[in-house]
Design a protein around this motif. Structure first.
Motif, short mmCIF file in Angstrom:
data_model
loop_
_atom_site.label_atom_id
_atom_site.label_comp_id
_atom_site.label_asym_id
_atom_site.label_seq_id
_atom_site.Cartn_x
_atom_site.Cartn_y
_atom_site.Cartn_z
N TRP A 43 0.84 -1.20 0.00
CA TRP A 43 0.00 0.00 0.00
C TRP A 43 0.88 1.25 0.00
N SER A 44 0.31 2.35 -0.47
CA SER A 44 1.04 3.61 -0.51
C SER A 44 0.05 4.76 -0.45
N GLY A 45 0.58 5.98 -0.32
CA GLY A 45 -0.29 7.15 -0.25
C GLY A 45 -0.92 7.30 1.11
N ARG A 46 -2.06 7.97 1.15
CA ARG A 46 -2.80 8.17 2.39
C ARG A 46 -3.96 7.18 2.43
N ARG A 47 -4.03 6.41 3.50
CA ARG A 47 -5.09 5.42 3.65
C ARG A 47 -5.76 5.59 5.02
N VAL A 48 -7.00 5.21 5.08
CA VAL A 48 -7.75 5.14 6.34
C VAL A 48 -8.37 3.76 6.43
N GLN A 49 -8.22 3.12 7.59
CA GLN A 49 -8.88 1.83 7.81
C GLN A 49 -9.51 1.84 9.19
N ALA A 50 -10.81 1.66 9.22
CA ALA A 50 -11.50 1.57 10.50
C ALA A 50 -11.27 0.20 11.11
N VAL A 51 -11.33 0.14 12.44
CA VAL A 51 -11.26 -1.13 13.18
C VAL A 51 -12.42 -1.10 14.16
N HIS A 52 -13.51 -1.76 13.77
CA HIS A 52 -14.79 -1.61 14.47
C HIS A 52 -15.11 -2.72 15.47
N GLY A 53 -14.23 -3.74 15.60
CA GLY A 53 -14.60 -4.85 16.46
C GLY A 53 -15.64 -5.73 15.78
N PRO A 54 -16.19 -6.72 16.51
CA PRO A 54 -17.10 -7.68 15.88
C PRO A 54 -18.53 -7.16 15.72
N GLU A 55 -18.95 -6.20 16.57
CA GLU A 55 -20.34 -5.72 16.49
C GLU A 55 -20.47 -4.40 17.25
N ASP A 56 -21.46 -3.62 16.83
CA ASP A 56 -21.80 -2.42 17.58
C ASP A 56 -22.63 -2.82 18.79
N LEU A 57 -22.35 -2.18 19.92
CA LEU A 57 -23.06 -2.48 21.17
C LEU A 57 -23.50 -1.18 21.83
N THR A 58 -24.67 -1.20 22.44
CA THR A 58 -25.08 -0.10 23.30
C THR A 58 -24.57 -0.39 24.71
N PHE A 59 -24.52 0.65 25.53
CA PHE A 59 -24.09 0.42 26.91
C PHE A 59 -25.09 -0.47 27.65
N ARG A 60 -26.33 -0.42 27.25
CA ARG A 60 -27.30 -1.33 27.87
C ARG A 60 -26.96 -2.78 27.54
N GLN A 61 -26.57 -3.03 26.31
CA GLN A 61 -26.16 -4.38 25.92
C GLN A 61 -24.87 -4.79 26.61
N VAL A 62 -23.95 -3.83 26.77
CA VAL A 62 -22.69 -4.14 27.46
C VAL A 62 -22.98 -4.55 28.90
N ALA A 63 -23.88 -3.84 29.58
CA ALA A 63 -24.25 -4.20 30.95
C ALA A 63 -24.81 -5.62 30.99
N ALA A 64 -25.59 -5.99 29.98
CA ALA A 64 -26.15 -7.35 29.94
C ALA A 64 -25.05 -8.39 29.74
N VAL A 65 -24.10 -8.09 28.87
CA VAL A 65 -22.98 -9.01 28.65
C VAL A 65 -22.19 -9.20 29.94
N LEU A 66 -21.91 -8.10 30.63
CA LEU A 66 -21.13 -8.20 31.87
C LEU A 66 -21.90 -8.92 32.95
N THR A 67 -23.21 -8.74 32.99
CA THR A 67 -24.03 -9.48 33.96
C THR A 67 -23.87 -10.98 33.76
N GLU A 68 -23.86 -11.39 32.50
CA GLU A 68 -23.73 -12.83 32.20
C GLU A 68 -22.33 -13.34 32.52
#
Length: 291
Positions: free
Chosen positions: A193-218
């Motif tokens: 690769w060359s020049g100017r590049r942008v690459q996002a790194v988003h993880g496996p899924e978008d989560l809300t904080f409500r969903q995060v609380a549920a994951v941590l509860t489990e």
């Protein structure tokens, strides 16, 4: 091929170093405290000891390197976080402009594309602009919300509380820093690769904080309730802890400035990484909370 890695003992940098070593590369690591490197790693890297805020050290330590992985070392508690981020990156940008460095992979953040109004992330935007003007080949990794940010709230989590200023149902890209390290290492090793590049790194899924609380509860096998606080409440808390005014605004602005953010790059195969929050929490968070 010389690859320089900054913050080699951090959540992302340590993974970058490990992957490079496994690929047969002997990276040059810039570290303030070499004792934080384990013995096996120290034997397989070139160590340069110094402070990334020292312009002379950065110029000397990156001289002759083809590629640099740059992580902004500025703490969110800095008195002038945005300006400190920009100023700290100036020596590397100068080295690239002078032809001493050919390629830079930069650990940036979602929100940097806004350029202004995103708290301390504005500092990463200033760094992006410096590197873009340097003449080097540049890749900006626009990363989501680190799983490891949860470690900042361990005391609350011990009480069964997850605190945030984000909207409880606001989706965010959550990502394991180790996965970011693997993406960074792959890019450092790829000469295609060359020049100017942008690459996002988003993880496996978008989560809300409500969903995060549920994951941590489990994962933690006990209730974790979500507590949302306002920006003014956060300002008061940070101010009472003695943080400088611009540091407070830098922290508040990061969450406030990304509330309605649609990332510049969508979620697809190149921006999605594999590790789910539940796996990270079980391996890294659960032991700390002595479940």
């Amino acid at each position: 091929m010389t690859i320089v890695v900054t913050t080699p003992t951090g959540h992302v940098g340590s993974r970058v170093v490990r992957v490079l070593i496994q690929a047969g590369v002997r990276p040059r690591v810039l570290v303030r405290d070499p004792a934080r490197l384990d013995a096996q790693t120290s034997d397989r890297v070139e160590v340069r000891v110094g402070d990334l805020t020292d312009a002379g050290f950065v110029r000397d330590a990156t001289a002759g390197a083809r590629t640099v992985f740059w992580v902004d070392p500025t703490p969110h508690t800095a008195e002038e976080p945005v300006e400190t981020s920009r100023r700290t990156a100036v020596p590397l940008a100068a080295a690239a402009r002078d032809g001493e460095v050919a390629r830079i992979v930069f650990l940036s953040s979602v929100g940097a594309e806004r350029r202004h109004g995103v708290g301390h992330i504005d500092g990463l935007a200033r760094v992006e602009e410096l590197f873009d003007a340097s003449g080097a080949d540049v890749l900006h990794l626009r990363c989501g919300y680190f799983f490891t940010n949860l470690l900042l709230g361990l005391d609350d989590l011990r009480r069964g509380v997850l605190t945030t200023t984000a909207g409880p149902d606001q989706p965010l890209a959550w990502v394991d820093p180790r996965d970011i390290g693997e993406v960074a290492a792959a890019r450092l090793l790829n000469d295609g690769w060359s020049g100017r590049r942008v690459q996002a790194v988003h993880g496996p899924e978008d989560l809300t904080f409500r969903q995060v609380a549920a994951v941590l509860t489990e994962v933690l096998e006990r209730p974790v309730r979500l507590r949302t606080v306002g920006d003014d409440d956060l300002r008061a808390t940070l101010g009472s802890a003695g943080l400088p005014a611009k540091a407070v605004e830098g922290i508040v602005g990061m969450m406030a400035g990304t509330r309605d953010l649609v990332p510049e790059q969508s979620r697809e195969v190149t921006t999605t990484t594999p590790t789910p929050l539940s796996a990270w929490a079980y391996a890294c968070l659960r032991p700390l909370l002595a479940v």
